[in-house]
Each structure stands twice: as structure tokens, then as C-alpha cells.
Motif scaffolding. Structure first.
Motif, mmCIF file in Angstrom:
data_model
loop_
_atom_site.group_PDB
_atom_site.id
_atom_site.type_symbol
_atom_site.label_atom_id
_atom_site.label_comp_id
_atom_site.label_asym_id
_atom_site.label_seq_id
_atom_site.Cartn_x
_atom_site.Cartn_y
_atom_site.Cartn_z
ATOM 1 N N SER A 134 -9.049 -67.836 30.058
ATOM 2 C CA SER A 134 -7.578 -67.952 29.375
ATOM 3 C C SER A 134 -7.284 -65.828 28.819
ATOM 4 C CB SER A 134 -7.460 -69.006 28.750
ATOM 5 O OG SER A 134 -7.622 -69.158 27.980
ATOM 6 N N ASP A 149 -6.184 -66.456 25.811
ATOM 7 C CA ASP A 149 -7.309 -67.203 24.144
ATOM 8 C C ASP A 149 -8.447 -66.903 24.275
ATOM 9 O OD1 ASP A 149 -4.412 -67.837 23.014
ATOM 10 O OD2 ASP A 149 -4.616 -69.305 23.722
ATOM 11 N N ALA A 150 -9.236 -67.487 25.857
ATOM 12 C CA ALA A 150 -10.900 -67.436 25.268
ATOM 13 C C ALA A 150 -11.012 -65.923 25.639
ATOM 14 C CB ALA A 150 -10.895 -67.511 26.631
ATOM 15 N N VAL A 152 -15.910 -72.436 29.992
ATOM 16 C CA VAL A 152 -14.942 -72.150 30.593
ATOM 17 C C VAL A 152 -15.088 -72.728 31.806
ATOM 18 C CG1 VAL A 152 -14.385 -69.967 29.323
ATOM 19 C CG2 VAL A 152 -15.644 -69.617 30.896
ATOM 20 N N PHE A 184 -12.161 -73.973 26.331
ATOM 21 C CA PHE A 184 -11.289 -73.779 26.789
ATOM 22 C C PHE A 184 -10.890 -74.597 28.675
ATOM 23 C CE2 PHE A 184 -11.855 -70.594 24.122
ATOM 24 C CZ PHE A 184 -10.864 -70.397 23.579
ATOM 25 N N PRO A 240 -7.971 -75.500 23.299
ATOM 26 C CA PRO A 240 -8.733 -75.036 22.497
ATOM 27 C C PRO A 240 -9.875 -76.148 22.126
ATOM 28 C CG PRO A 240 -7.265 -72.873 23.372
ATOM 29 C CD PRO A 240 -7.097 -74.300 23.410
#
Ligand code: AMP
Ligand code: MG
Length: 304
Positions: free
Chosen positions: A72, A74-75, A91, A176, A180
Motif C-alpha cells: 500500500s 503507507d507500506a 503485507v 499492513f 497499519p
């Protein structure tokens, strides 16, 4: 301490399915080819883990991680900011993810990290594949931060010596899989991660057992109902054999529990994909990795 020849020898051993301990900045890892089921099974056997806790796959850079997991935004932000470093990201597995399902303990997720240690990175590059590496100690013992610690705990083909580990505690694990979530505090502080994200991390326990696989009763659950310790197949069942209990799908013809562990999750998935109402599983002796296999089978068979 560690020469280019040592790295080449270690990489060859790993590609042959062997185990090599190597330094990372967190602790010494027990490394194996993440893409070989049998090599991954040997890690659980060497550590004497009573359960198949999922393992972290170590890769050389962010691009290599992208080939294995779905990131994602954010990841991706955390990967770009903190790799190489003491941060593991959990993930979703890509459909074409080459990491053994055993290393994911049958979960739809994969744990990935780029370690910040020159020997670790040289080794991973020389192997040219993801390398799973839990801490190089027998299960339940203290994590090793020197090659001497590793030697005292485990008998191995090879240990690459890189001196003492700089960080000395395991990596921080952030999942994730939904929002999170901090699964394990570690070498990278929570507030540093939260500052980078611009918001707080959820707690591990808030999401329940899904996020800490070891605690879940019904953790990897096939769609089919499971019948364990089955000495024969009944009408309407698909049968997963072992040793003398033969089937089209047999965990190990020779009754070897390490081979059975290597095949466990892949065969359960393959059987389940045929949409049977029941999967019956042959008796597995509760010795060596048999204990972890039976633990997982019990969870898979738990009422849900
Ligand atoms: P170790 O290899 O001993 O450093 O431990 C690895 C840590 O990562 C354990 O706390 C695991 O539960 C966690 N972990 C690895 N893979 C996953 C995954 N797919 N989902 C959730 N946690 C994971
Ligand atoms: Mg450990």
C-alpha cells in the motif's frame, strides 16, 4: 573475518537447501532459501519450534520486496524511509509470490525486510533469492548477537562471522494486512514509525488472533471440514496421506516429518482448491516437526 569466498560458499550451501547463520544488524539469522519448502522445513527442525511461526524473508532491496508482496502507499512509505533497517513489513502475498507457503505458515501474508548489514546484503545478493532467517538460536533461548552465541546453541554447516550485532534486538514488525498495526516492538522505535506515517499504529491485540498467528485456534482453516488421525479415506473425503497411509497427496512417502512439514500447507491448499466437503488426514507421529504439524492440523480442524 568473512571473505568473498566465504560468501560464495555460503550462497552455494543455501541454494543447495542448506542452512547458514549470518549476521544482521539486529541479531544473527539462521538463513535458508525462502523458495524451497524443504529448506524452510529444516529451519523449523533446527530451531526445534513446536509451532510453525511465520518467518521473515530477507531481500536485497525494495524492488525485490515488490516482487513478493503487495505494498500500500503507507507500506511503501515505510519501506522507502527505513530500508535497509530493523523494520519488517507484513503485507499480502502477491499471487506469484515465490516464498514458500510454509514460511508464511499458510497465511495470505508475507513478512519482508531489507537488513542493514553488509554481510547479510552480500549473502542475499549472492543467493539471488529471498532468504528466510529467524534468529539463529534454539526455540525458547536468547537471540544470538555474536557468532559465538550461534555456535553454542546450534550445529550448522556454516556460520558467517560479522562480529557483534549493532542493534542487538529483533526487528520491529508492522502489519499492513488491514490498518497499519504494530505486531512486535523491536529495533526501530514506534514513535519514529508513527512520525513517518503521520498517524498512530494500531495494537497487535486489537485485531485479535489474526495478527499473531500462534495464538489463533482456527488459524489456517481450509474451507473443507477436517478429520484428523484418519487411517483410511471415507466416502466423499479427499485424503492426505503420510508414510504407510498412502494417497495421491502424501505428505511424505517415507514417513519423514521434515518432508511432511515442507509439503503441509501447499498440499492442504491444493486439496482445498478441489472443494471437497471433507479432508481426512493420516496420523502423523508427534515427534520432531510432527508436533508442529499436529498443532497446525488441530487449528485447521478447530470448530469455526
Ligand atoms: P523471528 O523470525 O524470530 O524474528 O520472528 C518473526 C516475527 O515476525 C514473529 O513475531 C512472527 O510472528 C512475525 N511474522 C512473520 N511473518 C508474519 C506474517 N505473515 N504475519 C504475521 N506475523 C508474521
Ligand atoms: Mg527469535
Amino acid at each position: 573475518m568473512t571473505t568473498p569466498d566465504d560468501i560464495a560458499t555460503a550462497a552455494a550451501l543455501i541454494l543447495q537447501g542448506g542452512l547458514v547463520a549470518f549476521p544482521t544488524e539486529t541479531v544473527y539469522g539462521l538463513g535458508a532459501d525462502a523458495t524451497q519448502d524443504h529448506a524452510v522445513a529444516k529451519i523449523y527442525a533446527a530451531k526445534g519450534r513446536p509451532q510453525f511461526n511465520p518467518l521473515i524473508a530477507h531481500v536485497e532491496d525494495v524492488e525485490a520486496a515488490f516482487a513478493l508482496g503487495e505494498f500500500s502507499a503507507d507500506a511503501l512509505k515505510l519501506a522507502a524511509r527505513f530500508w535497509p533497517g530493523p523494520l519488517t513489513l507484513v503485507v499480502p502475498r502477491r499471487v506469484d509470490c515465490k516464498v514458500s507457503l510454509l514460511a508464511s505458515a499458510g497465511l495470505p501474508s508475507v513478512a519482508l525486510r531489507v537488513p542493514a548489514h553488509p554481510i547479510a546484503l552480500e549473502l542475499i545478493r549472492a543467493v539471488g533469492r529471498p532468504v528466510v532467517a529467524p534468529s539463529a538460536n534454539p526455540s525458547g533461548r536468547i537471540s544470538p548477537t555474536t557468532a559465538e552465541h550461534v555456535r553454542a546453541g546450534l550445529k550448522l554447516d556454516m556460520i558467517l562471522d560479522g562480529g557483534a550485532c549493532a542493534v542487538g534486538v529483533e526487528s520491529t514488525v508492522v502489519s499492513f494486512m488491514d490498518r497499519p498495526r504494530l505486531l512486535r516492538p523491536g529495533g526501530l522505535a514506534r514513535d519514529v514509525i508513527e512520525d513517518a506515517l503521520g498517524f498512530g499504529l494500531a495494537e497487535a491485540d486489537a485485531g485479535g488472533a489474526l495478527y499473531s498467528p500462534g495464538q489463533l485456534e482456527s488459524h489456517y482453516a481450509p474451507h473443507a471440514a477436517m478429520r484428523l488421525n484418519a487411517e483410511a479415506r471415507l466416502e466423499g473425503e479427499l485424503y492426505l496421506g503420510f508414510g504407510p497411509y498412502k494417497s495421491t497427496y502424501t505428505l511424505s512417502q517415507s514417513g519423514d516429518v521434515v518432508e511432511a512439514a515442507a509439503n503441509l500447507f501447499r498440499m492442504l491448499h491444493e486439496l482445498d482448491n478441489r472443494n471437497p466437503s471433507h479432508i481426512a488426514v493420516a496420523p502423523i507421529p508427534n515427534i520432531g516437526l510432527g508436533e508442529a504439524i499436529n498443532d497446525r492440523l488441530k487449528r485447521a480442524a478447530a470448530p469455526r
